[in-house]
Design a protein around this motif. Structure first.
Motif, PDB file in Angstrom:
ATOM      1  N   VAL A 166       0.838  -1.199   0.000  1.00 45.43           N
ATOM      2  CA  VAL A 166       0.000   0.000   0.000  1.00 45.43           C
ATOM      3  C   VAL A 166       0.873   1.249   0.000  1.00 45.43           C
ATOM      4  O   VAL A 166       0.678   2.172  -0.800  1.00 45.43           O
ATOM      5  N   LEU A 167       1.858   1.283   0.890  1.00 44.56           N
ATOM      6  CA  LEU A 167       2.754   2.434   0.968  1.00 44.56           C
ATOM      7  C   LEU A 167       3.581   2.566  -0.305  1.00 44.56           C
ATOM      8  O   LEU A 167       3.746   3.674  -0.841  1.00 44.56           O
ATOM      9  N   LEU A 170       1.461   3.972  -3.122  1.00 48.36           N
ATOM     10  CA  LEU A 170       1.201   5.399  -2.912  1.00 48.36           C
ATOM     11  C   LEU A 170       2.416   6.241  -3.255  1.00 48.36           C
ATOM     12  O   LEU A 170       2.299   7.307  -3.866  1.00 48.36           O
ATOM     13  N   ARG A 221      -6.986   8.787  -1.186  1.00 41.15           N
ATOM     14  CA  ARG A 221      -6.217   7.635  -0.692  1.00 41.15           C
ATOM     15  C   ARG A 221      -5.116   8.062   0.271  1.00 41.15           C
ATOM     16  O   ARG A 221      -4.825   7.351   1.242  1.00 41.15           O
ATOM     17  N   HIS A 225      -5.070   6.719   4.014  1.00 37.91           N
ATOM     18  CA  HIS A 225      -3.847   6.041   4.458  1.00 37.91           C
ATOM     19  C   HIS A 225      -3.309   6.662   5.744  1.00 37.91           C
ATOM     20  O   HIS A 225      -2.993   5.953   6.707  1.00 37.91           O
ATOM     21  N   ARG A 229      -3.448   4.932   9.672  1.00 34.58           N
ATOM     22  CA  ARG A 229      -2.190   4.565  10.330  1.00 34.58           C
ATOM     23  C   ARG A 229      -1.822   5.526  11.457  1.00 34.58           C
ATOM     24  O   ARG A 229      -0.665   5.623  11.846  1.00 34.58           O
ATOM     25  N   ARG A 242       3.225   0.639   8.627  1.00 34.44           N
ATOM     26  CA  ARG A 242       2.066  -0.041   9.212  1.00 34.44           C
ATOM     27  C   ARG A 242       2.028   0.082  10.727  1.00 34.44           C
ATOM     28  O   ARG A 242       0.966  -0.009  11.343  1.00 34.44           O
TER      29      ARG A 242
END
Length: 342
Positions: A166-167, A170, A221, A225, A229, A242
């Protein structure tokens, strides 16, 4: 009156024995000159975080080599000898320049060190050994714009593995849309994210700040995100691991190492996040002109005419919309501009 060479030699020998220089006798107002090691903490304290990160290793090398020397005792040949060391010990790598860039960085770091000493009155620019050493000429950059297929393969590789896809996804999307630097991405805070207008505030090299259009999808997003977090306060970082900790430069290194294992050509060519900046700005310049590509991305002052070559947010948003195929609330359609193919 003719000067007796023997008397001059005797005087010099006596001054050397006493540890006194001619400058000590002729400039009584000048402060006592510290050693390199004594003065380095003052240089570091006065430097910006970016400068410390860039020059820190070179300053430490100077302190290790000449720490006990007074700063006015270091000669130009000493600085040049220290500059040559990286070339002698350079490791053979895919993107190696045989230590040339490391030597260039050392000269720049030494000049920054002595600029501070000049400002503090310890010596003049004429006395600075770093300013008497010529910088190595910078070699042409090997970066190029990636093809659409190459960019697609890189994004697919980033999403196909790793412990935080995910990171990684992005990061790649953010850099592709904005052509920002790593420092600009990592410095993003919740307060820099305007989801309503699909804008982010980038704080980058040289203390510059600018509002940059991004697609509404990316804005949403990024916000999701950050909040998922642990980002709550306006000053909290947007890009996070995470475990809730802010992302660091190390994330980029790990991501490209992983992509390079899946795509050998990425590792062979030494592709990094800066190639995405090159790719985006090249595309924008080809399709929307120099002014739009230049908006917010100029580090140095160019010719006088560039003062008048500017593009507003609406023009940048229009270029972003054409690049991504996503509409932007600030974009203004311009006749004759290309649209992305289906």
């Amino acid at each position: 009156m003719t000067v007796d060479p023997d008397r001059v030699a005797t005087a010099r020998a006596l001054l050397e024995h006493l540890g006194v220089t001619a400058a000590d006798l002729t400039d009584s107002n000048r402060p006592a000159v510290p050693t390199v090691a004594e003065y380095l903490p003052a240089v570091v304290a006065a430097a910006s975080p970016a400068t410390r990160r860039t020059y820190g290793s070179s300053w430490r090398r100077m302190a290790a080599a000449y720490g006990e020397w007074r700063i006015d005792a270091v000669r130009a040949s000493d600085i040049e000898a220290l500059m040559r060391q990286p070339a002698a010990g350079a490791r053979p790598r895919r993107n190696s320049r045989n230590g040339r860039h490391a030597g260039e960085h050392l000269i720049a770091a030494a000049r920054a060190f002595y600029n501070r000493a000049i400002a503090d009155g310890y010596l003049t620019i004429v006395d600075s050994p770093a300013h008497r050493v010529r910088k190595p000429r910078r070699l042409p950059n090997t970066r190029r714009a990636l093809t659409p297929d190459e960019l697609s393969d890189i994004n697919a590789a980033a999403r196909s593995g790793g412990h935080d896809i995910v990171l990684d996804a992005l990061l790649l999307r953010l850099h592709t849309e904005t052509a920002c630097r790593r420092a600009g991405a990592l410095a993003l805070r919740l307060a820099d994210l305007d989801t309503e207008h699909a804008l982010i505030r980038l704080r980058e090299k040289g203390g510059t700040q600018r509002w940059q259009p991004i697609t509404p999808m990316l804005a949403s997003r990024l916000d999701d995100h950050a909040r998922a977090r642990g980002a709550v306060a306006p000053s909290d970082a947007v890009l996070r691991y995470r475990n809730g900790q802010p992302a660091t430069y190390r994330r980029y290194d790990l991501m490209w190492q992983r992509i390079g294992r899946q795509l050998p050509w990425v590792a062979v060519q030494g592709i990094s996040i800066h190639w995405l900046r090159h790719t985006t700005l090249t595309w924008v310049e080809r399709h929307f002109g120099y002014a739009v590509a230049r908006a917010g991305h100029t580090d140095r002052r160019g010719p006088a005419t560039t003062t008048y070559i500017k593009a507003d947010l609406h023009a940048v948003a229009a270029a972003l919309s054409a690049l991504t195929g996503h509409p932007h609330p600030m974009a203004i359609e311009q006749r004759g501009r290309p649209r992305p193919s289906a």
